[in-house]
Scaffold this motif. Structure first.
Motif, PDB file in Angstrom:
ATOM      1  N   ALA A  14       0.723  -1.196   0.040  1.00  0.00           N
ATOM      2  CA  ALA A  14       0.119   0.066  -0.071  1.00  0.00           C
ATOM      3  C   ALA A  14       0.942   1.095  -0.067  1.00  0.00           C
ATOM      4  CB  ALA A  14      -0.824  -0.006   1.341  1.00  0.00           C
ATOM      5  N   THR A  15       1.818   1.270   0.827  1.00  0.00           N
ATOM      6  CA  THR A  15       2.970   2.376   0.725  1.00  0.00           C
ATOM      7  C   THR A  15       3.422   2.667  -0.584  1.00  0.00           C
ATOM      8  OG1 THR A  15       3.099   2.117   3.088  1.00  0.00           O
ATOM      9  CG2 THR A  15       4.739   3.222   2.137  1.00  0.00           C
ATOM     10  N   LEU A  16       3.885   1.480  -1.192  1.00  0.00           N
ATOM     11  CA  LEU A  16       4.518   1.504  -2.468  1.00  0.00           C
ATOM     12  C   LEU A  16       3.594   2.082  -3.449  1.00  0.00           C
ATOM     13  CD1 LEU A  16       6.907  -1.502  -2.153  1.00  0.00           C
ATOM     14  CD2 LEU A  16       7.684   1.034  -2.296  1.00  0.00           C
ATOM     15  N   VAL A  17       2.488   1.591  -3.526  1.00  0.00           N
ATOM     16  CA  VAL A  17       1.334   2.198  -4.237  1.00  0.00           C
ATOM     17  C   VAL A  17       1.090   3.657  -4.389  1.00  0.00           C
ATOM     18  CG1 VAL A  17      -0.912   2.050  -4.939  1.00  0.00           C
ATOM     19  CG2 VAL A  17       0.372  -0.027  -4.564  1.00  0.00           C
ATOM     20  N   SER A  18       1.136   3.939  -2.879  1.00  0.00           N
ATOM     21  CA  SER A  18       1.022   5.558  -2.851  1.00  0.00           C
ATOM     22  C   SER A  18       2.390   6.227  -3.523  1.00  0.00           C
ATOM     23  CB  SER A  18       1.143   5.660  -1.154  1.00  0.00           C
ATOM     24  OG  SER A  18      -0.196   5.111  -0.646  1.00  0.00           O
ATOM     25  N   LEU A  19       3.396   5.706  -3.090  1.00  0.00           N
ATOM     26  CA  LEU A  19       4.664   6.204  -3.584  1.00  0.00           C
ATOM     27  C   LEU A  19       4.557   6.522  -5.163  1.00  0.00           C
ATOM     28  CD1 LEU A  19       7.528   7.221  -3.323  1.00  0.00           C
ATOM     29  CD2 LEU A  19       8.530   5.006  -3.245  1.00  0.00           C
ATOM     30  N   SER A  20       3.937   5.366  -5.817  1.00  0.00           N
ATOM     31  CA  SER A  20       3.868   5.274  -7.116  1.00  0.00           C
ATOM     32  C   SER A  20       3.015   6.472  -7.846  1.00  0.00           C
ATOM     33  CB  SER A  20       3.549   3.952  -7.805  1.00  0.00           C
ATOM     34  OG  SER A  20       3.284   3.881  -8.921  1.00  0.00           O
ATOM     35  N   ARG A  21       1.840   6.527  -7.103  1.00  0.00           N
ATOM     36  CA  ARG A  21       0.905   7.720  -7.439  1.00  0.00           C
ATOM     37  C   ARG A  21       1.590   9.093  -7.158  1.00  0.00           C
ATOM     38  NH1 ARG A  21      -3.684   4.655  -4.214  1.00  0.00           N
ATOM     39  NH2 ARG A  21      -4.334   3.434  -5.734  1.00  0.00           N
ATOM     40  N   LEU A  22       2.299   9.195  -6.089  1.00  0.00           N
ATOM     41  CA  LEU A  22       3.036  10.425  -5.728  1.00  0.00           C
ATOM     42  C   LEU A  22       3.924  10.683  -6.902  1.00  0.00           C
ATOM     43  CD1 LEU A  22       3.766  12.064  -2.569  1.00  0.00           C
ATOM     44  CD2 LEU A  22       5.742  11.494  -3.680  1.00  0.00           C
ATOM     45  N   LEU A  23       4.787   9.717  -7.523  1.00  0.00           N
ATOM     46  CA  LEU A  23       5.819  10.119  -8.551  1.00  0.00           C
ATOM     47  C   LEU A  23       4.948  10.367  -9.774  1.00  0.00           C
ATOM     48  CD1 LEU A  23       8.217   6.976  -7.618  1.00  0.00           C
ATOM     49  CD2 LEU A  23       8.645   9.362  -7.478  1.00  0.00           C
ATOM     50  N   GLU A  24       3.929   9.966  -9.905  1.00  0.00           N
ATOM     51  CA  GLU A  24       3.181  10.391 -11.119  1.00  0.00           C
ATOM     52  C   GLU A  24       2.624  11.873 -10.967  1.00  0.00           C
ATOM     53  OE1 GLU A  24       2.611   8.775 -13.935  1.00  0.00           O
ATOM     54  OE2 GLU A  24       3.418   6.774 -13.398  1.00  0.00           O
ATOM     55  N   GLN A  25       2.332  12.339  -9.808  1.00  0.00           N
ATOM     56  CA  GLN A  25       1.951  13.652  -9.644  1.00  0.00           C
ATOM     57  C   GLN A  25       3.164  14.571  -9.744  1.00  0.00           C
ATOM     58  OE1 GLN A  25       0.370  13.563  -5.472  1.00  0.00           O
ATOM     59  NE2 GLN A  25      -1.489  12.670  -6.025  1.00  0.00           N
ATOM     60  N   GLU A  37       4.769  23.095  -5.890  1.00  0.00           N
ATOM     61  CA  GLU A  37       4.280  21.724  -5.805  1.00  0.00           C
ATOM     62  C   GLU A  37       5.202  20.452  -6.043  1.00  0.00           C
ATOM     63  OE1 GLU A  37       0.885  19.194  -8.465  1.00  0.00           O
ATOM     64  OE2 GLU A  37       0.686  21.296  -8.264  1.00  0.00           O
ATOM     65  N   ILE A  38       6.121  21.040  -6.757  1.00  0.00           N
ATOM     66  CA  ILE A  38       7.505  19.955  -6.890  1.00  0.00           C
ATOM     67  C   ILE A  38       8.203  19.847  -5.882  1.00  0.00           C
ATOM     68  CG2 ILE A  38       9.693  19.569  -8.102  1.00  0.00           C
ATOM     69  CD1 ILE A  38       8.635  20.769 -10.487  1.00  0.00           C
ATOM     70  N   SER A  39       8.489  20.992  -4.975  1.00  0.00           N
ATOM     71  CA  SER A  39       9.049  20.844  -3.482  1.00  0.00           C
ATOM     72  C   SER A  39       8.300  20.091  -2.406  1.00  0.00           C
ATOM     73  CB  SER A  39       9.110  22.394  -3.181  1.00  0.00           C
ATOM     74  OG  SER A  39       9.876  22.471  -2.273  1.00  0.00           O
ATOM     75  N   GLN A  40       7.001  20.337  -2.687  1.00  0.00           N
ATOM     76  CA  GLN A  40       6.050  19.766  -1.730  1.00  0.00           C
ATOM     77  C   GLN A  40       6.016  18.033  -1.807  1.00  0.00           C
ATOM     78  OE1 GLN A  40       4.753  20.880   1.444  1.00  0.00           O
ATOM     79  NE2 GLN A  40       4.473  18.575   1.651  1.00  0.00           N
ATOM     80  N   LEU A  41       5.717  17.889  -3.218  1.00  0.00           N
ATOM     81  CA  LEU A  41       5.891  16.366  -3.624  1.00  0.00           C
ATOM     82  C   LEU A  41       7.436  15.843  -3.098  1.00  0.00           C
ATOM     83  CD1 LEU A  41       4.202  16.622  -6.894  1.00  0.00           C
ATOM     84  CD2 LEU A  41       3.299  15.588  -4.689  1.00  0.00           C
ATOM     85  N   ALA A  42       8.399  16.488  -3.312  1.00  0.00           N
ATOM     86  CA  ALA A  42       9.746  16.021  -3.024  1.00  0.00           C
ATOM     87  C   ALA A  42       9.935  15.545  -1.643  1.00  0.00           C
ATOM     88  CB  ALA A  42      10.791  16.912  -3.403  1.00  0.00           C
ATOM     89  N   THR A  43       9.311  16.570  -0.703  1.00  0.00           N
ATOM     90  CA  THR A  43       9.215  16.242   0.806  1.00  0.00           C
ATOM     91  C   THR A  43       8.422  15.094   1.014  1.00  0.00           C
ATOM     92  OG1 THR A  43       9.426  18.446   1.197  1.00  0.00           O
ATOM     93  CG2 THR A  43       8.618  17.371   3.175  1.00  0.00           C
ATOM     94  N   ASP A  44       7.055  15.030   0.385  1.00  0.00           N
ATOM     95  CA  ASP A  44       6.115  13.781   0.425  1.00  0.00           C
ATOM     96  C   ASP A  44       6.894  12.563   0.190  1.00  0.00           C
ATOM     97  OD1 ASP A  44       4.512  16.028   1.569  1.00  0.00           O
ATOM     98  OD2 ASP A  44       3.221  15.799  -0.311  1.00  0.00           O
ATOM     99  N   LYS A  45       7.657  12.390  -0.732  1.00  0.00           N
ATOM    100  CA  LYS A  45       8.216  11.309  -1.437  1.00  0.00           C
ATOM    101  C   LYS A  45       9.066  10.953  -0.407  1.00  0.00           C
ATOM    102  CE  LYS A  45      11.230  12.025  -4.873  1.00  0.00           C
ATOM    103  NZ  LYS A  45      11.827  12.357  -6.254  1.00  0.00           N
ATOM    104  N   VAL A  85       8.335  -1.748  -6.628  1.00  0.00           N
ATOM    105  CA  VAL A  85       9.404  -0.809  -6.433  1.00  0.00           C
ATOM    106  C   VAL A  85      10.256  -0.670  -7.549  1.00  0.00           C
ATOM    107  CG1 VAL A  85      11.737  -1.165  -5.370  1.00  0.00           C
ATOM    108  CG2 VAL A  85      10.004  -1.796  -3.994  1.00  0.00           C
ATOM    109  N   ALA A  86      10.319  -1.644  -8.327  1.00  0.00           N
ATOM    110  CA  ALA A  86      11.007  -1.417  -9.801  1.00  0.00           C
ATOM    111  C   ALA A  86      10.409  -0.251 -10.520  1.00  0.00           C
ATOM    112  CB  ALA A  86      11.179  -2.799 -10.580  1.00  0.00           C
ATOM    113  N   ARG A  87       8.871  -0.295 -10.558  1.00  0.00           N
ATOM    114  CA  ARG A  87       8.261   0.751 -11.333  1.00  0.00           C
ATOM    115  C   ARG A  87       8.490   2.098 -10.829  1.00  0.00           C
ATOM    116  NH1 ARG A  87       3.148   3.057 -11.291  1.00  0.00           N
ATOM    117  NH2 ARG A  87       2.455   3.584 -13.398  1.00  0.00           N
ATOM    118  N   CYS A  88       8.601   2.248  -9.222  1.00  0.00           N
ATOM    119  CA  CYS A  88       8.739   3.634  -8.715  1.00  0.00           C
ATOM    120  C   CYS A  88      10.285   4.067  -9.123  1.00  0.00           C
ATOM    121  CB  CYS A  88       8.836   3.203  -7.196  1.00  0.00           C
ATOM    122  SG  CYS A  88       6.977   3.134  -6.691  1.00  0.00           S
TER     123      CYS A  88
END
Length: 142
Positions: A14-25, A37-45, A85-88
């Protein structure tokens, strides 16, 4: 109460799926050049990556970790996690390359502006020697 190995795997996926979605954002924000937004997403990532590392440590130190290879069901789930993980990693690399290209474009544009500004400030003195004058026209007393 300790979590079962199955619960930890579910949480990790579930965490990796969230990470994948965040990377798409993040990719969309890079394309749209939304710096804030890039800066905030980097922090969240980074927070999600830290969470993945913690979960990985819990899985690695779980007393039933040998079931990860012994159980066919758990082995399949581990492979799904590895695929995610590989996709992320792949999306993150693409995002990194896009950010590098954007930064290079910014530097080129900045250099063009500086060169343009320098040409506007250039003048010649009475001997015909080129000079950069920053105060051109600002010291006139009429």
């Amino acid at each position: 109460m300790s979590q079962s190995i199955e619960q930890l795997l579910d949480l990790q996926q579930a965490t990796l799926v969230s990470l994948s979605r965040l990377l798409e954002q993040e990719k969309a924000a890079i394309v749209e050049r939304k710096a804030g937004e890039i800066s905030q997403l980097a922090t969240d990532k980074l927070a999600l990556i830290h969470k993945v590392q913690q979960q990985d440590h819990l899985i690695a130190s779980h007393p039933n970790r040998e079931q990860l290879t012994a159980s066919q069901d758990l082995a399949v789930r581990v492979e799904q996690i590895k695929t995610t993980v590989a996709r992320c990693k792949e999306i993150n690399e693409v995002n990194g390359e896009a950010l590098q290209r954007a930064q290079l474009s910014f530097h080129k544009l900045n250099n063009l502006f500086q060169q343009s500004r320098g040409k506007q400030q250039m003048t010649y003195n009475s001997e015909g020697v080129a000079q950069n004058i920053r105060s051109l026209g600002t010291n006139i007393k009429a």
